[in-house]
Design a protein around this motif. Structure first.
Motif, mmCIF file in Angstrom:
data_model
loop_
_atom_site.group_PDB
_atom_site.id
_atom_site.type_symbol
_atom_site.label_atom_id
_atom_site.label_comp_id
_atom_site.label_asym_id
_atom_site.label_seq_id
_atom_site.Cartn_x
_atom_site.Cartn_y
_atom_site.Cartn_z
ATOM 1 N N GLY A 182 0.783 -1.012 -0.019
ATOM 2 C CA GLY A 182 0.146 -0.014 0.057
ATOM 3 C C GLY A 182 0.713 1.315 0.005
ATOM 4 N N TYR A 183 2.125 1.265 0.263
ATOM 5 C CA TYR A 183 2.905 2.374 0.425
ATOM 6 C C TYR A 183 4.093 2.301 -0.553
ATOM 7 C CZ TYR A 183 5.387 -1.323 2.875
ATOM 8 O OH TYR A 183 6.174 -2.342 3.188
ATOM 9 N N ALA A 184 4.366 1.581 -1.360
ATOM 10 C CA ALA A 184 5.380 1.326 -2.251
ATOM 11 C C ALA A 184 5.238 0.937 -3.605
ATOM 12 C CB ALA A 184 6.413 0.661 -1.606
ATOM 13 N N GLU A 185 5.753 1.008 -4.754
ATOM 14 C CA GLU A 185 5.633 0.546 -6.071
ATOM 15 C C GLU A 185 6.324 -0.857 -6.006
ATOM 16 O OE1 GLU A 185 4.069 2.300 -8.659
ATOM 17 O OE2 GLU A 185 3.478 3.863 -7.213
ATOM 18 N N ALA A 186 5.737 -1.759 -5.377
ATOM 19 C CA ALA A 186 6.332 -3.069 -5.220
ATOM 20 C C ALA A 186 5.244 -3.765 -4.799
ATOM 21 C CB ALA A 186 7.464 -3.240 -4.424
ATOM 22 N N ASP A 187 5.376 -5.298 -5.154
ATOM 23 C CA ASP A 187 4.612 -6.227 -4.794
ATOM 24 C C ASP A 187 5.424 -7.636 -4.001
ATOM 25 O OD1 ASP A 187 2.058 -5.555 -6.116
ATOM 26 O OD2 ASP A 187 2.614 -6.727 -7.943
ATOM 27 N N VAL A 188 4.829 -8.157 -3.097
ATOM 28 C CA VAL A 188 5.650 -9.049 -2.343
ATOM 29 C C VAL A 188 4.952 -10.356 -2.403
ATOM 30 C CG1 VAL A 188 6.268 -9.822 0.011
ATOM 31 C CG2 VAL A 188 6.772 -7.546 -0.899
ATOM 32 N N MET A 189 5.575 -11.637 -2.833
ATOM 33 C CA MET A 189 5.029 -12.815 -2.868
ATOM 34 C C MET A 189 5.748 -13.727 -1.592
ATOM 35 S SD MET A 189 4.677 -15.637 -5.686
ATOM 36 C CE MET A 189 6.407 -16.136 -5.810
ATOM 37 N N LEU A 190 4.920 -14.403 -0.929
ATOM 38 C CA LEU A 190 5.125 -15.241 0.107
ATOM 39 C C LEU A 190 4.805 -16.641 -0.344
ATOM 40 C CD1 LEU A 190 4.138 -13.641 3.193
ATOM 41 C CD2 LEU A 190 6.379 -13.547 2.334
ATOM 42 N N THR A 191 5.808 -17.506 -0.429
ATOM 43 C CA THR A 191 5.526 -19.065 -0.837
ATOM 44 C C THR A 191 5.930 -19.781 0.276
ATOM 45 O OG1 THR A 191 5.741 -18.654 -3.188
ATOM 46 C CG2 THR A 191 6.070 -20.873 -2.309
#
Length: 127
Positions: A46-55
């Motif tokens: 919500g606060y950065a131009e990025a996505d995080v994926m957790l596997t």
């Protein structure tokens, strides 16, 4: 895509440099990794131009009864712990005084696994 850690490293990273609070679940997938059950969750921060994926792999328990609808599941609270040799993650944790610290039987949308790997996808990256 950049690998940002596993187990305690990713937990520390997401409680220090980054946070999943106010992120939106972009994708949720149950699949196989090397023939074993796995769950991958992609978060739009919500606060950065990025996505995080957790596997999550080596899954012991999961309470996700249905797959969250992408874009409609905003993270307003979560638990993310490394307990012994296991990783515990809840997107709908018990926030009562008795349940706020540690695992609670009233936590919902949780995963208990042996391993979690984290990746970041930066939108302004050439990768």
């Amino acid at each position: 895509m950049k690998f940002i850690g596993q187990n305690s490293d990713i937990i520390n990273y997401l409680t220090g440099d980054l946070t999943l609070l106010n992120a939106v679940v972009k994708n949720f997938k149950k699949h196989l990794v090397e023939g074993e059950p796995a769950i991958s969750i992609m978060f739009e921060l919500g606060y950065a131009e990025a996505d995080v994926m957790l596997t999550f792999t080596d899954i012991f328990k999961s309470s996700f009864e249905s797959i969250p609808v992408a874009g409609e599941y905003e993270v307003d609270s979560c638990k993310f712990y490394h307990i012994g040799s296991k990783v515990y993650f809840s997107l709908d944790p018990d926030e009562t005084p008795e349940g706020v610290n540690g695992i609670s039987e009233d936590d919902n949308d949780y995963i208990l696994s042996g391993r979690v790997d984290g990746y970041i996808f930066e939108q302004n990256s050439d990768e």
